[in-house]
Design a protein around this motif. Structure first.
Motif, PDB file in Angstrom:
ATOM      1  N   ALA A 116      55.234   8.627  14.871  1.00  0.00           N
ATOM      2  CA  ALA A 116      54.747   7.576  15.771  1.00  0.00           C
ATOM      3  C   ALA A 116      53.890   6.584  14.993  1.00  0.00           C
ATOM      4  CB  ALA A 116      53.946   8.192  16.915  1.00  0.00           C
ATOM      5  N   ASP A 117      53.774   5.392  15.544  1.00  0.00           N
ATOM      6  CA  ASP A 117      52.977   4.343  14.926  1.00  0.00           C
ATOM      7  C   ASP A 117      51.791   4.055  15.838  1.00  0.00           C
ATOM      8  OD1 ASP A 117      52.286   2.468  13.034  1.00  0.00           O
ATOM      9  OD2 ASP A 117      53.644   0.930  13.787  1.00  0.00           O
ATOM     10  N   GLY A 118      50.716   3.536  15.287  1.00  0.00           N
ATOM     11  CA  GLY A 118      49.561   3.219  16.110  1.00  0.00           C
ATOM     12  C   GLY A 118      48.451   2.589  15.296  1.00  0.00           C
ATOM     13  N   ASP A 119      47.291   2.492  15.911  1.00  0.00           N
ATOM     14  CA  ASP A 119      46.123   1.867  15.311  1.00  0.00           C
ATOM     15  C   ASP A 119      45.601   2.711  14.131  1.00  0.00           C
ATOM     16  OD1 ASP A 119      43.820   0.255  14.964  1.00  0.00           O
ATOM     17  OD2 ASP A 119      42.683   1.572  16.293  1.00  0.00           O
ATOM     18  N   PRO A 120      45.559   2.149  12.918  1.00  0.00           N
ATOM     19  CA  PRO A 120      45.091   2.910  11.758  1.00  0.00           C
ATOM     20  C   PRO A 120      43.669   3.446  11.905  1.00  0.00           C
ATOM     21  CG  PRO A 120      46.181   0.902  11.041  1.00  0.00           C
ATOM     22  CD  PRO A 120      46.030   0.813  12.534  1.00  0.00           C
ATOM     23  N   GLU A 121      42.770   2.688  12.555  1.00  0.00           N
ATOM     24  CA  GLU A 121      41.401   3.172  12.724  1.00  0.00           C
ATOM     25  C   GLU A 121      41.360   4.377  13.657  1.00  0.00           C
ATOM     26  OE1 GLU A 121      37.083   1.807  14.452  1.00  0.00           O
ATOM     27  OE2 GLU A 121      38.249   0.304  13.350  1.00  0.00           O
ATOM     28  N   LEU A 122      42.132   4.344  14.724  1.00  0.00           N
ATOM     29  CA  LEU A 122      42.220   5.495  15.625  1.00  0.00           C
ATOM     30  C   LEU A 122      42.755   6.708  14.881  1.00  0.00           C
ATOM     31  CD1 LEU A 122      42.134   6.886  18.396  1.00  0.00           C
ATOM     32  CD2 LEU A 122      44.423   5.926  18.818  1.00  0.00           C
ATOM     33  N   LEU A 123      43.780   6.493  14.069  1.00  0.00           N
ATOM     34  CA  LEU A 123      44.333   7.587  13.277  1.00  0.00           C
ATOM     35  C   LEU A 123      43.285   8.154  12.329  1.00  0.00           C
ATOM     36  CD1 LEU A 123      46.661   9.372  12.338  1.00  0.00           C
ATOM     37  CD2 LEU A 123      47.392   7.482  10.843  1.00  0.00           C
ATOM     38  N   ALA A 124      42.522   7.303  11.665  1.00  0.00           N
ATOM     39  CA  ALA A 124      41.483   7.757  10.742  1.00  0.00           C
ATOM     40  C   ALA A 124      40.437   8.602  11.466  1.00  0.00           C
ATOM     41  CB  ALA A 124      40.817   6.560  10.066  1.00  0.00           C
ATOM     42  N   ARG A 125      39.979   8.132  12.621  1.00  0.00           N
ATOM     43  CA  ARG A 125      38.998   8.899  13.395  1.00  0.00           C
ATOM     44  C   ARG A 125      39.565  10.245  13.832  1.00  0.00           C
ATOM     45  NH1 ARG A 125      34.456   6.260  14.518  1.00  0.00           N
ATOM     46  NH2 ARG A 125      34.398   3.985  14.305  1.00  0.00           N
ATOM     47  N   THR A 126      40.829  10.240  14.252  1.00  0.00           N
ATOM     48  CA  THR A 126      41.482  11.469  14.708  1.00  0.00           C
ATOM     49  C   THR A 126      41.610  12.476  13.571  1.00  0.00           C
ATOM     50  OG1 THR A 126      42.699  10.254  16.405  1.00  0.00           O
ATOM     51  CG2 THR A 126      43.584  12.401  15.764  1.00  0.00           C
ATOM     52  N   GLU A 127      42.097  12.027  12.415  1.00  0.00           N
ATOM     53  CA  GLU A 127      42.270  12.927  11.266  1.00  0.00           C
ATOM     54  C   GLU A 127      40.935  13.492  10.794  1.00  0.00           C
ATOM     55  OE1 GLU A 127      45.010  14.249   9.819  1.00  0.00           O
ATOM     56  OE2 GLU A 127      46.131  13.267  11.417  1.00  0.00           O
ATOM     57  N   LEU A 128      39.909  12.648  10.738  1.00  0.00           N
ATOM     58  CA  LEU A 128      38.591  13.110  10.321  1.00  0.00           C
ATOM     59  C   LEU A 128      38.091  14.221  11.239  1.00  0.00           C
ATOM     60  CD1 LEU A 128      36.062  12.796   8.518  1.00  0.00           C
ATOM     61  CD2 LEU A 128      35.258  11.070  10.146  1.00  0.00           C
ATOM     62  N   GLY A 130      35.987  18.230  11.700  1.00  0.00           N
ATOM     63  CA  GLY A 130      35.053  18.320  12.819  1.00  0.00           C
ATOM     64  C   GLY A 130      34.037  17.196  12.826  1.00  0.00           C
ATOM     65  N   LEU A 131      34.049  16.353  11.809  1.00  0.00           N
ATOM     66  CA  LEU A 131      33.091  15.258  11.716  1.00  0.00           C
ATOM     67  C   LEU A 131      33.539  14.067  12.547  1.00  0.00           C
ATOM     68  CD1 LEU A 131      32.513  15.404   7.854  1.00  0.00           C
ATOM     69  CD2 LEU A 131      30.909  16.168   9.627  1.00  0.00           C
ATOM     70  N   ARG A 132      32.551  13.389  13.136  1.00  0.00           N
ATOM     71  CA  ARG A 132      32.791  12.124  13.846  1.00  0.00           C
ATOM     72  C   ARG A 132      32.005  11.048  13.110  1.00  0.00           C
ATOM     73  NH1 ARG A 132      34.601  16.770  15.902  1.00  0.00           N
ATOM     74  NH2 ARG A 132      35.677  16.532  17.899  1.00  0.00           N
ATOM     75  N   ALA A 133      32.646   9.897  12.929  1.00  0.00           N
ATOM     76  CA  ALA A 133      32.018   8.809  12.178  1.00  0.00           C
ATOM     77  C   ALA A 133      31.349   7.832  13.125  1.00  0.00           C
ATOM     78  CB  ALA A 133      33.062   8.079  11.340  1.00  0.00           C
ATOM     79  N   PHE A 186      39.680   4.370   4.684  1.00  0.00           N
ATOM     80  CA  PHE A 186      38.481   4.099   5.477  1.00  0.00           C
ATOM     81  C   PHE A 186      37.296   4.852   4.905  1.00  0.00           C
ATOM     82  CE2 PHE A 186      41.947   3.287   8.367  1.00  0.00           C
ATOM     83  CZ  PHE A 186      41.529   2.172   9.070  1.00  0.00           C
ATOM     84  N   LEU A 187      36.145   4.214   4.909  1.00  0.00           N
ATOM     85  CA  LEU A 187      34.880   4.845   4.557  1.00  0.00           C
ATOM     86  C   LEU A 187      34.185   5.226   5.854  1.00  0.00           C
ATOM     87  CD1 LEU A 187      32.598   5.610   2.588  1.00  0.00           C
ATOM     88  CD2 LEU A 187      31.822   3.220   2.730  1.00  0.00           C
ATOM     89  N   ALA A 188      33.909   6.515   6.029  1.00  0.00           N
ATOM     90  CA  ALA A 188      33.244   7.021   7.230  1.00  0.00           C
ATOM     91  C   ALA A 188      31.806   7.386   6.891  1.00  0.00           C
ATOM     92  CB  ALA A 188      33.981   8.253   7.764  1.00  0.00           C
ATOM     93  N   THR A 189      30.860   6.815   7.645  1.00  0.00           N
ATOM     94  CA  THR A 189      29.441   7.109   7.446  1.00  0.00           C
ATOM     95  C   THR A 189      28.803   7.379   8.803  1.00  0.00           C
ATOM     96  OG1 THR A 189      28.965   4.736   7.465  1.00  0.00           O
ATOM     97  CG2 THR A 189      29.246   5.775   5.295  1.00  0.00           C
ATOM     98  N   ASP A 190      27.509   7.676   8.796  1.00  0.00           N
ATOM     99  CA  ASP A 190      26.786   8.064  10.011  1.00  0.00           C
ATOM    100  C   ASP A 190      27.532   9.214  10.691  1.00  0.00           C
ATOM    101  OD1 ASP A 190      24.984   5.993   9.494  1.00  0.00           O
ATOM    102  OD2 ASP A 190      26.138   4.569  10.703  1.00  0.00           O
ATOM    103  N   LEU A 191      27.754  10.269   9.919  1.00  0.00           N
ATOM    104  CA  LEU A 191      28.579  11.388  10.367  1.00  0.00           C
ATOM    105  C   LEU A 191      27.817  12.333  11.288  1.00  0.00           C
ATOM    106  CD1 LEU A 191      30.251  12.178   6.915  1.00  0.00           C
ATOM    107  CD2 LEU A 191      31.181  10.802   8.793  1.00  0.00           C
TER     108      LEU A 191
END
Length: 186
Positions: free
Chosen positions: A85-97, A102-105, A128-133
């Motif tokens: 499936a295709d979709g929003d890359p930022e949503l995918l990044a948050r989901t995979e993280l 178990g971390l949320r950015a 993507f760089l994830a901070t404020d974890l």
């Protein structure tokens, strides 16, 4: 394949030689710029997201057994949407993280888009760089049941590279984008 806007190799026809829920392999009959014929094998896979979870001067990495190379390796969390499936890359990044660590950015910053194995596949990935974890429970997929997660300092990251424990090209390419973002790449 294109050089600027000029097509360099022309596809004459194409046939699918293998397909499963993760990828398609096709063989294209081609014509090179000099008119000579050839074939090109192409692996079609969807783009993925790769996340650099950064805090306290280091990174959270995941480790799992990688069947094609026959051993466990460390990498940044990464993955695709299910079933191509295709979709929003930022949503995918948050989901995979969240799934893998178990971390949320609190903050997610796009560092760039790259291609991996561009000699055999058009697959690319968004970094993507994830901070404020914020820590939480992971929700790994069945295929990730052996996955481990751990925080490493930047020095330990490079020790893993030197020891052959990080061999993932996408992880190293993402680190290069991070260095460029931070102004530390020369």
């Amino acid at each position: 394949m294109r050089h600027g806007d000029e097509q360099v190799i022309r596809r004459l026809d194409s046939r699918i030689v293998y397909r499963n829920r993760w990828m398609t392999v096709r063989e294209d009959r081609i014509e090179r710029p000099d008119g000579s014929p050839g074939i090109y094998g192409v692996v079609e896979k969807p783009d993925f997201a790769l996340v650099i979870p950064a805090e306290n001067g280091g990174f959270h990495l995941v480790e799992e057994y990688r069947y094609p190379v026959g051993r466990r390796t460390w990498s940044f969390p990464q993955g695709t949407f299910p079933d191509g499936a295709d979709g929003d890359p930022e949503l995918l990044a948050r989901t995979e993280l969240a799934e893998e660590t178990g971390l949320r950015a609190g903050r997610l910053e796009h560092l760039g888009h790259l291609h991996c194995s561009h000699g055999t596949s058009g697959q690319g990935f968004n970094v993507f760089l994830a901070t404020d974890l914020v820590a939480g429970e992971h929700a790994r997929e069945h295929e990730e049941q052996d996955m481990r997660q751990r925080w490493f300092s930047r020095g330990e990251f490079w020790e893993l590279v030197a020891a052959g424990r990080i061999t993932d090209d996408s992880t190293l390419a993402a680190y290069a984008l991070l260095m460029r973002h931070e102004g530390t790449a020369r």
